[in-house]
Write a protein that holds these residues in place. Structure first.
Motif, PDB file in Angstrom:
ATOM      1  N   TRP A   1      -5.388  -0.934 -13.023  1.00  0.00           N
ATOM      2  CA  TRP A   1      -4.412   0.143 -13.180  1.00  0.00           C
ATOM      3  C   TRP A   1      -4.159   0.465 -14.657  1.00  0.00           C
ATOM      4  CZ3 TRP A   1      -3.443   3.620  -9.883  1.00  0.00           C
ATOM      5  CH2 TRP A   1      -3.389   3.344  -8.519  1.00  0.00           C
TER       6      TRP A   1
ATOM      7  N   GLU B 260       0.207   5.030 -13.587  1.00  0.00           N
ATOM      8  CA  GLU B 260      -0.879   4.052 -13.510  1.00  0.00           C
ATOM      9  C   GLU B 260      -0.697   2.959 -14.560  1.00  0.00           C
ATOM     10  OE1 GLU B 260      -4.546   6.857 -11.882  1.00  0.00           O
ATOM     11  OE2 GLU B 260      -4.435   6.395 -14.022  1.00  0.00           O
TER      12      GLU B 260
ATOM     13  N   LEU C 252       0.005   1.156  -4.439  1.00  0.00           N
ATOM     14  CA  LEU C 252      -0.506   1.467  -3.104  1.00  0.00           C
ATOM     15  C   LEU C 252      -0.282   2.935  -2.769  1.00  0.00           C
ATOM     16  CD1 LEU C 252       0.562  -1.672  -1.044  1.00  0.00           C
ATOM     17  CD2 LEU C 252      -1.766  -0.877  -1.434  1.00  0.00           C
TER      18      LEU C 252
ATOM     19  N   ASN D  41      -2.882   4.903  -4.511  1.00  0.00           N
ATOM     20  CA  ASN D  41      -4.183   4.706  -3.859  1.00  0.00           C
ATOM     21  C   ASN D  41      -4.299   5.532  -2.593  1.00  0.00           C
ATOM     22  OD1 ASN D  41      -4.162   1.337  -4.889  1.00  0.00           O
ATOM     23  ND2 ASN D  41      -5.696   2.819  -5.511  1.00  0.00           N
TER      24      ASN D  41
ATOM     25  N   MET E 104      -6.846   8.640  -1.666  1.00  0.00           N
ATOM     26  CA  MET E 104      -7.692   8.621  -0.469  1.00  0.00           C
ATOM     27  C   MET E 104      -7.437   9.840   0.407  1.00  0.00           C
ATOM     28  SD  MET E 104      -8.678   4.750   0.370  1.00  0.00           S
ATOM     29  CE  MET E 104      -9.515   5.284   1.763  1.00  0.00           C
TER      30      MET E 104
ATOM     31  N   THR F  88     -12.810   3.094  -5.803  1.00  0.00           N
ATOM     32  CA  THR F  88     -12.339   1.713  -5.694  1.00  0.00           C
ATOM     33  C   THR F  88     -11.039   1.618  -4.904  1.00  0.00           C
ATOM     34  OG1 THR F  88     -11.140   1.887  -7.779  1.00  0.00           O
ATOM     35  CG2 THR F  88     -13.388   1.044  -7.888  1.00  0.00           C
ATOM     36  N   ASN F  89     -10.573   2.715  -4.336  1.00  0.00           N
ATOM     37  CA  ASN F  89      -9.282   2.712  -3.663  1.00  0.00           C
ATOM     38  C   ASN F  89      -9.170   1.720  -2.501  1.00  0.00           C
ATOM     39  OD1 ASN F  89      -7.683   4.627  -5.185  1.00  0.00           O
ATOM     40  ND2 ASN F  89      -9.220   6.093  -4.555  1.00  0.00           N
TER      41      ASN F  89
ATOM     42  N   MET G   7      -8.663  -1.668  -4.004  1.00  0.00           N
ATOM     43  CA  MET G   7      -7.340  -1.787  -4.629  1.00  0.00           C
ATOM     44  C   MET G   7      -6.232  -1.839  -3.572  1.00  0.00           C
ATOM     45  SD  MET G   7      -7.932   0.636  -7.964  1.00  0.00           S
ATOM     46  CE  MET G   7      -6.335   0.341  -8.709  1.00  0.00           C
ATOM     47  N   ILE G   8      -6.403  -1.150  -2.464  1.00  0.00           N
ATOM     48  CA  ILE G   8      -5.424  -1.219  -1.374  1.00  0.00           C
ATOM     49  C   ILE G   8      -5.393  -2.625  -0.796  1.00  0.00           C
ATOM     50  CG2 ILE G   8      -4.973  -0.448   0.998  1.00  0.00           C
ATOM     51  CD1 ILE G   8      -5.835   2.377   0.058  1.00  0.00           C
TER      52      ILE G   8
END
Length: 168
Positions: A26, A87, A108, A111, A115, A122-123, A126-127
């Motif tokens: 982030w 971020e 989250l 992210n 989406m 990379t979401n 990362m989620i």
């Protein structure tokens, strides 16, 4: 299993590593936008409206698309400020372990917004990491600034709010 993640010192150490890795992702993303010159989300947002995530001819997230079209795009200047600093601050919170749960929550949230706009990248990864941090709850910041910050907030802010609501 939940007790392990929320109370165990080994779990706290594992989650500390997870939150630092996630925080690094982030913070570097936000810092790159802050220092990289003129950042604007206008093209990204316009593309999300023009090419929504769809099944056939039907948009899958019509409320999100309406939000982008009717709020985010007309106010792109606000988004251009909030996104990079959001971020960056999520990354700082996760790395330092200060206000860890709010940082993980807002990470989250971002992210999922990415989406909904159709950006996978990379979401999902990362989620998953953000979910692990949220699962650990207060244990996520045990080896971080939350060890000091949360008791202080509870004593100084929480106690004052509680007495204020009891009077009212």
């Amino acid at each position: 299993m939940l007790k392990f993640w929320r109370e165990n010192k080994i779990a706290a150490a594992i989650v500390a590593i997870v939150r630092i890795v996630l925080g690094y992702k982030w913070i570097t993303s936000g810092w790159g936008k802050i220092t990289g010159g003129e950042f604007t989300a206008a093209g990204y947002l316009q593309n999300a409206v023009t090419n929504p995530v769809a099944k056939g001819d039907e948009a899958l997230y019509p409320l999100y698309n309406a939000f982008i079209e009717h709020f985010a795009l007309p106010n792109v200047g606000i988004i251009d400020f909030i996104l990079p600093w959001g971020e960056f601050l999520v990354g700082v919170g996760l790395i330092l372990g200060v206000l860890t749960l709010p940082a993980a929550f807002f990470g989250l949230l971002m992210n999922f917004m990415f989406m909904f706009a159709g950006t996978v990248s990379t979401n999902p990864y990362m989620i998953l990491l953000g979910f692990i941090v949220m699962l650990a709850a207060g244990n996520a910041g045990k080896f971080g600034g939350d060890f000091f910050v949360l008791p202080w907030l509870k004593q100084n802010v929480g106690a004052k709010l509680a007495t204020r609501f009891k009077k009212g």
